[in-house]
Design a protein around this motif. Structure first.
Motif, PDB file in Angstrom:
ATOM      1  N   ILE A 280       0.837  -1.190   0.000  1.00 55.60           N
ATOM      2  CA  ILE A 280       0.000   0.000   0.000  1.00 55.60           C
ATOM      3  C   ILE A 280       0.876   1.245   0.000  1.00 55.60           C
ATOM      4  O   ILE A 280       1.867   1.327   0.739  1.00 55.60           O
ATOM      5  N   LEU A 281       0.518   2.203  -0.855  1.00 55.59           N
ATOM      6  CA  LEU A 281       1.143   3.523  -0.888  1.00 55.59           C
ATOM      7  C   LEU A 281       0.082   4.524  -0.469  1.00 55.59           C
ATOM      8  O   LEU A 281      -0.960   4.652  -1.127  1.00 55.59           O
ATOM      9  N   PHE A 282       0.332   5.225   0.622  1.00 53.84           N
ATOM     10  CA  PHE A 282      -0.638   6.173   1.175  1.00 53.84           C
ATOM     11  C   PHE A 282       0.051   7.535   1.302  1.00 53.84           C
ATOM     12  O   PHE A 282       1.080   7.660   1.975  1.00 53.84           O
ATOM     13  N   ASN A 283      -0.508   8.534   0.611  1.00 54.84           N
ATOM     14  CA  ASN A 283       0.125   9.857   0.608  1.00 54.84           C
ATOM     15  C   ASN A 283       1.596   9.761   0.199  1.00 54.84           C
ATOM     16  O   ASN A 283       2.458  10.425   0.768  1.00 54.84           O
ATOM     17  N   SER A 284       1.877   8.948  -0.786  1.00 57.55           N
ATOM     18  CA  SER A 284       3.260   8.689  -1.186  1.00 57.55           C
ATOM     19  C   SER A 284       3.397   8.907  -2.691  1.00 57.55           C
ATOM     20  O   SER A 284       2.591   8.400  -3.476  1.00 57.55           O
ATOM     21  N   ASP A 285       4.430   9.647  -3.095  1.00 56.49           N
ATOM     22  CA  ASP A 285       4.554  10.116  -4.474  1.00 56.49           C
ATOM     23  C   ASP A 285       5.867   9.656  -5.103  1.00 56.49           C
ATOM     24  O   ASP A 285       6.870   9.409  -4.414  1.00 56.49           O
ATOM     25  N   ASN A 286       5.831   9.558  -6.441  1.00 57.34           N
ATOM     26  CA  ASN A 286       7.040   9.313  -7.240  1.00 57.34           C
ATOM     27  C   ASN A 286       7.744   8.011  -6.872  1.00 57.34           C
ATOM     28  O   ASN A 286       8.970   7.949  -6.749  1.00 57.34           O
ATOM     29  N   ASN A 287       6.947   6.960  -6.706  1.00 56.79           N
ATOM     30  CA  ASN A 287       7.512   5.651  -6.393  1.00 56.79           C
ATOM     31  C   ASN A 287       7.334   4.706  -7.571  1.00 56.79           C
ATOM     32  O   ASN A 287       6.443   4.864  -8.402  1.00 56.79           O
ATOM     33  N   THR A 288       8.187   3.684  -7.614  1.00 58.09           N
ATOM     34  CA  THR A 288       8.188   2.714  -8.699  1.00 58.09           C
ATOM     35  C   THR A 288       7.978   1.321  -8.119  1.00 58.09           C
ATOM     36  O   THR A 288       8.695   0.909  -7.201  1.00 58.09           O
ATOM     37  N   VAL A 289       6.999   0.612  -8.671  1.00 63.34           N
ATOM     38  CA  VAL A 289       6.646  -0.718  -8.177  1.00 63.34           C
ATOM     39  C   VAL A 289       6.754  -1.686  -9.354  1.00 63.34           C
ATOM     40  O   VAL A 289       5.945  -1.649 -10.285  1.00 63.34           O
ATOM     41  N   LEU A 290       7.754  -2.566  -9.334  1.00 62.29           N
ATOM     42  CA  LEU A 290       8.087  -3.396 -10.488  1.00 62.29           C
ATOM     43  C   LEU A 290       8.192  -4.873 -10.114  1.00 62.29           C
ATOM     44  O   LEU A 290       8.729  -5.225  -9.049  1.00 62.29           O
ATOM     45  N   ILE A 301      -2.245  -4.703  -4.568  1.00 61.00           N
ATOM     46  CA  ILE A 301      -1.480  -3.458  -4.485  1.00 61.00           C
ATOM     47  C   ILE A 301      -2.468  -2.301  -4.431  1.00 61.00           C
ATOM     48  O   ILE A 301      -3.342  -2.177  -5.297  1.00 61.00           O
ATOM     49  N   GLY A 302      -2.350  -1.456  -3.416  1.00 59.32           N
ATOM     50  CA  GLY A 302      -3.248  -0.319  -3.243  1.00 59.32           C
ATOM     51  C   GLY A 302      -2.493   1.004  -3.310  1.00 59.32           C
ATOM     52  O   GLY A 302      -1.391   1.131  -2.764  1.00 59.32           O
ATOM     53  N   ILE A 303      -3.088   1.988  -3.987  1.00 59.99           N
ATOM     54  CA  ILE A 303      -2.547   3.345  -4.084  1.00 59.99           C
ATOM     55  C   ILE A 303      -3.627   4.290  -3.582  1.00 59.99           C
ATOM     56  O   ILE A 303      -4.733   4.328  -4.142  1.00 59.99           O
ATOM     57  N   VAL A 304      -3.351   5.060  -2.532  1.00 54.92           N
ATOM     58  CA  VAL A 304      -4.367   5.920  -1.923  1.00 54.92           C
ATOM     59  C   VAL A 304      -3.812   7.329  -1.756  1.00 54.92           C
ATOM     60  O   VAL A 304      -2.743   7.518  -1.153  1.00 54.92           O
ATOM     61  N   LYS A 305      -4.507   8.311  -2.307  1.00 56.23           N
ATOM     62  CA  LYS A 305      -4.168   9.729  -2.131  1.00 56.23           C
ATOM     63  C   LYS A 305      -2.694   9.991  -2.447  1.00 56.23           C
ATOM     64  O   LYS A 305      -1.989  10.658  -1.691  1.00 56.23           O
ATOM     65  N   ASP A 324      -5.797  -1.556  -6.768  1.00 53.94           N
ATOM     66  CA  ASP A 324      -6.842  -0.636  -6.316  1.00 53.94           C
ATOM     67  C   ASP A 324      -6.241   0.756  -6.170  1.00 53.94           C
ATOM     68  O   ASP A 324      -5.407   0.987  -5.287  1.00 53.94           O
ATOM     69  N   VAL A 325      -6.647   1.693  -7.040  1.00 53.39           N
ATOM     70  CA  VAL A 325      -6.137   3.067  -7.039  1.00 53.39           C
ATOM     71  C   VAL A 325      -7.279   3.982  -6.639  1.00 53.39           C
ATOM     72  O   VAL A 325      -8.333   4.003  -7.285  1.00 53.39           O
ATOM     73  N   HIS A 326      -7.089   4.751  -5.561  1.00 57.33           N
ATOM     74  CA  HIS A 326      -8.176   5.574  -5.019  1.00 57.33           C
ATOM     75  C   HIS A 326      -7.680   6.990  -4.733  1.00 57.33           C
ATOM     76  O   HIS A 326      -6.639   7.178  -4.097  1.00 57.33           O
ATOM     77  N   GLU A 327      -8.423   7.978  -5.221  1.00 60.30           N
ATOM     78  CA  GLU A 327      -8.123   9.393  -4.980  1.00 60.30           C
ATOM     79  C   GLU A 327      -6.662   9.717  -5.288  1.00 60.30           C
ATOM     80  O   GLU A 327      -5.982  10.386  -4.511  1.00 60.30           O
ATOM     81  N   GLY A 345     -10.067  -6.978 -11.383  1.00 59.61           N
ATOM     82  CA  GLY A 345      -8.630  -7.098 -11.583  1.00 59.61           C
ATOM     83  C   GLY A 345      -7.929  -5.780 -11.317  1.00 59.61           C
ATOM     84  O   GLY A 345      -6.960  -5.710 -10.556  1.00 59.61           O
ATOM     85  N   ILE A 346      -8.436  -4.692 -11.943  1.00 58.45           N
ATOM     86  CA  ILE A 346      -7.876  -3.350 -11.760  1.00 58.45           C
ATOM     87  C   ILE A 346      -9.029  -2.394 -11.480  1.00 58.45           C
ATOM     88  O   ILE A 346      -9.985  -2.330 -12.247  1.00 58.45           O
ATOM     89  N   THR A 347      -8.932  -1.665 -10.373  1.00 58.24           N
ATOM     90  CA  THR A 347      -9.955  -0.687  -9.992  1.00 58.24           C
ATOM     91  C   THR A 347      -9.310   0.674  -9.824  1.00 58.24           C
ATOM     92  O   THR A 347      -8.302   0.811  -9.121  1.00 58.24           O
ATOM     93  N   LEU A 348      -9.901   1.698 -10.451  1.00 59.02           N
ATOM     94  CA  LEU A 348      -9.518   3.089 -10.198  1.00 59.02           C
ATOM     95  C   LEU A 348     -10.778   3.840  -9.809  1.00 59.02           C
ATOM     96  O   LEU A 348     -11.805   3.752 -10.505  1.00 59.02           O
TER      97      LEU A 348
END
Length: 418
Positions: A280-290, A301-305, A324-327, A345-348
Motif C-alpha cells: 500500500i502507498l498512502f500519501n506517497s509520491d514518485n515511487n516505482t513498483v516493479l 497493491i493499493g494506491i491511496v491519495k 486498487d487506485v483511489h483518490e 482485476g484493476i480498480t480506479l
C-alpha cells in the motif's frame, strides 16, 4: 502510605486472598483478611497504586481495569497462570486507566474481542504475556500513546497478533514495541491506515517478529536498501525517501509493505501473499513498483491519495481486488497482470489523469473498472472472460480508450453507465 498487595490463588473454586503491606513490598499471604472469588473483585476493591499478585491456576473471567494498578502473575509464567474469557465476545483485559501494568499471563479464547485492549490510554506496560486464540492479541485503540509492549507472544489469533487502530483521526502513536513475537495469526501485525492525518510515530524495532522474521518500522530515514538478506517479516516506511525494497517474501500481515508519506522509492521483485494488503502507498509520491507477485490478499497493491507512481510488470492474481487506485493522480499501470481476482482485476476510483496501458485482466469478477474517474487513458489492455464487464466506466468522463480487447465477458465487453 500503604499499598495493598493482593495475592490470587486458583483452586477449583478460585479463592483470592489479599493483604495490606508496606509500600514497594509484594507478598503472598494465604491467611489474608480479604477474600475474593475473581480477579475482577480484587480490582473492584483496590485503589490507585495497588498491586495484584495472581497465583498460578486458570481463571475464567473478563476484567475491566479503570484504576492505576499492577496485575502480575506470581510465577511470571504465562503457561501456568491462565485467564480464559468468560464471555468470548468481550476483551479479557479492557484497560481504561493510565499507568497499568499487566505481566505474566496466558490470555485465551476471547474469540470476538482482544486479549488486552488498551482503550485510548497512556503509560501502560504489557509484558511477558501469551495471547492465544483471541480475535486480536493486543489491541491499541485510538489515542493509546506512550505504552510499552515487551516480550509478549501473540499466536493463533483469528484476526491479528498486535493491532494499532485510530479513533477518528488519531492513531495510537509514540508506543514502544520490543521483542514481541507474532506467529500463526491471520494478520500478524496490523496498523489501520484509513485516516490521512493519523500519526504513525511509534518505536518498533527489529526485535519484533512475525513468523520468525523481523519487522522493519522505518521512520524519517532515507537511502536504505532492504534486500533478501534482511529477511523481513513486514516493512513500514513512514516519512522516508529513496528507499529500495526488493526480493522479500512477506505474508500474513495487515500490510506487508506499507508506505506513508514516502517518496522516490523502488519496490522490486517481492512476493506477497495472504495479507489484507500486499503493498500500500498512502500519501506517497514518485515511487516505482516493479515485478512484484501478489496473490491471495484482500487487495494486492493499493494506491491511496498519492501522485506520480509507476507500476509495471507486476502480477496480482487470486486476490479479492488485484490493483486498487483511489483518490490518486498520474498513476501509471503498464503491462501488469491481474487474473482470477474475486472482484475486479484493476480498480480506479475518484482518480484523474491516470494511464492504464498494456495490462491483462482476465477471469475476474470485473476486468478493469473506473468509477468517478476522468482524463485517463486506457490503451492496449486485454480484459477477457470476466464475470461482469471487461472494461467498465461508471460515472466517469473525458477518458480515452484505444485498442483495448474485451471478449467473452459474461455481461458486457465495455460498459458505460452514469
Amino acid at each position: 502510605m500503604k499499598i495493598k498487595t493482593y495475592s490470587i490463588i486458583a483452586f477449583s473454586f478460585l479463592l483470592i486472598y489479599a493483604n495490606t503491606v508496606a509500600a514497594d513490598t509484594i507478598t503472598v499471604d494465604n491467611n489474608g483478611n480479604e477474600n475474593y472469588t475473581s480477579i475482577q473483585q480484587a480490582v473492584n476493591n483496590s485503589v490507585d497504586g495497588d498491586t495484584i499478585i495472581v497465583n498460578k491456576g486458570t481463571y475464567i473471567e473478563n476484567i475491566d481495569i479503570d484504576k492505576k494498578l499492577a496485575i502480575i502473575s506470581k510465577s511470571g509464567n504465562p503457561e501456568d497462570t491462565i485467564i480464559q474469557a468468560l464471555h468470548p465476545y468481550d476483551h479479557i483485559f479492557h484497560v481504561t486507566a493510565n499507568n497499568v501494568t499487566i505481566k505474566g499471563f496466558g490470555l485465551k479464547n476471547s474469540s470476538s474481542g482482544s486479549g488486552i485492549y488498551l482503550d485510548s490510554v497512556q503509560y501502560n506496560t504489557v509484558a511477558n504475556n501469551h495471547l492465544q486464540a483471541n480475535g486480536v492479541g493486543i489491541y491499541l485503540w485510538g489515542a493509546a500513546k506512550n505504552n510499552i509492549l515487551i516480550n509478549n507472544t501473540a499466536s493463533d489469533n483469528s484476526w491479528s497478533g498486535i493491532r494499532l487502530s485510530p479513533d477518528d483521526s488519531e492513531l495510537a502513536s509514540n508506543n514502544t514495541l520490543i521483542n514481541n513475537t507474532m506467529v500463526n495469526n491471520k494478520y500478524n501485525f496490523e496498523i489501520y491506515t484509513g485516516y490521512e492525518n493519523a500519526s504513525m510515530q511509534n518505536n518498533i524495532d527489529t526485535t519484533n517478529t512475525v513468523n520468525g522474521k523481523p519487522i522493519y518500522y522505518l521512520v524519517n530515514v532515507s537511502n536504505i536498501t532492504l534486500n533478501s538478506a534482511s529477511n523481513a517479516g513486514a516493512i513500514y516506511c513512514i516519512n522516508c525517501q529513496n528507499m529500495s525494497i526488493k526480493d522479500q517474501v512477506l505474508q500474513n500481515n495487515s500490510q506487508s509493505i506499507a508506505l506513508f508519506n514516502t517518496s522516490d522509492s523502488r519496490f522490486d521483485s517481492n512476493i506477497l501473499s495472504n495479507n489484507a494488503v500486499g503493498i500500500i502507498l498512502f500519501n506517497s509520491d514518485n515511487n516505482t513498483v516493479l515485478n512484484n507477485i501478489v496473490v491471495n490478499n484482500i487487495i494486492g497493491i493499493g494506491i491511496v491519495k498519492s501522485t506520480d507512481n509507476y507500476l509495471s510488470n507486476n502480477v496480482a492474481n487470486s486476490n479479492i481486488v488485484g490493483f486498487d487506485v483511489h483518490e490518486s493522480t498520474n498513476t501509471e499501470l503498464n503491462n501488469n497482470t491481474a487474473n482470477f481476482n474475486k472482484d475486479n482485476g484493476i480498480t480506479l476510483s475518484s482518480s484523474i489523469q491516470n494511464k492504464v496501458n498494456g495490462n491483462i485482466a482476465n477471469h475476474n469478477g470485473g476486468g478493469i473498472k473506473l468509477f468517478n474517474c476522468s482524463n485517463s487513458l486506457l490503451n492496449n489492455n486485454i480484459a477477457n472472460s470476466n464475470r461482469y464487464a471487461g472494461i467498465d466506466l461508471g460515472s466517469s468522463r473525458d477518458n480515452i480508450l484505444t485498442d483495448n480487447i474485451a471478449n467473452s465477458n459474461r455481461e458486457h465487453g465495455f460498459e458505460l453507465a452514469g
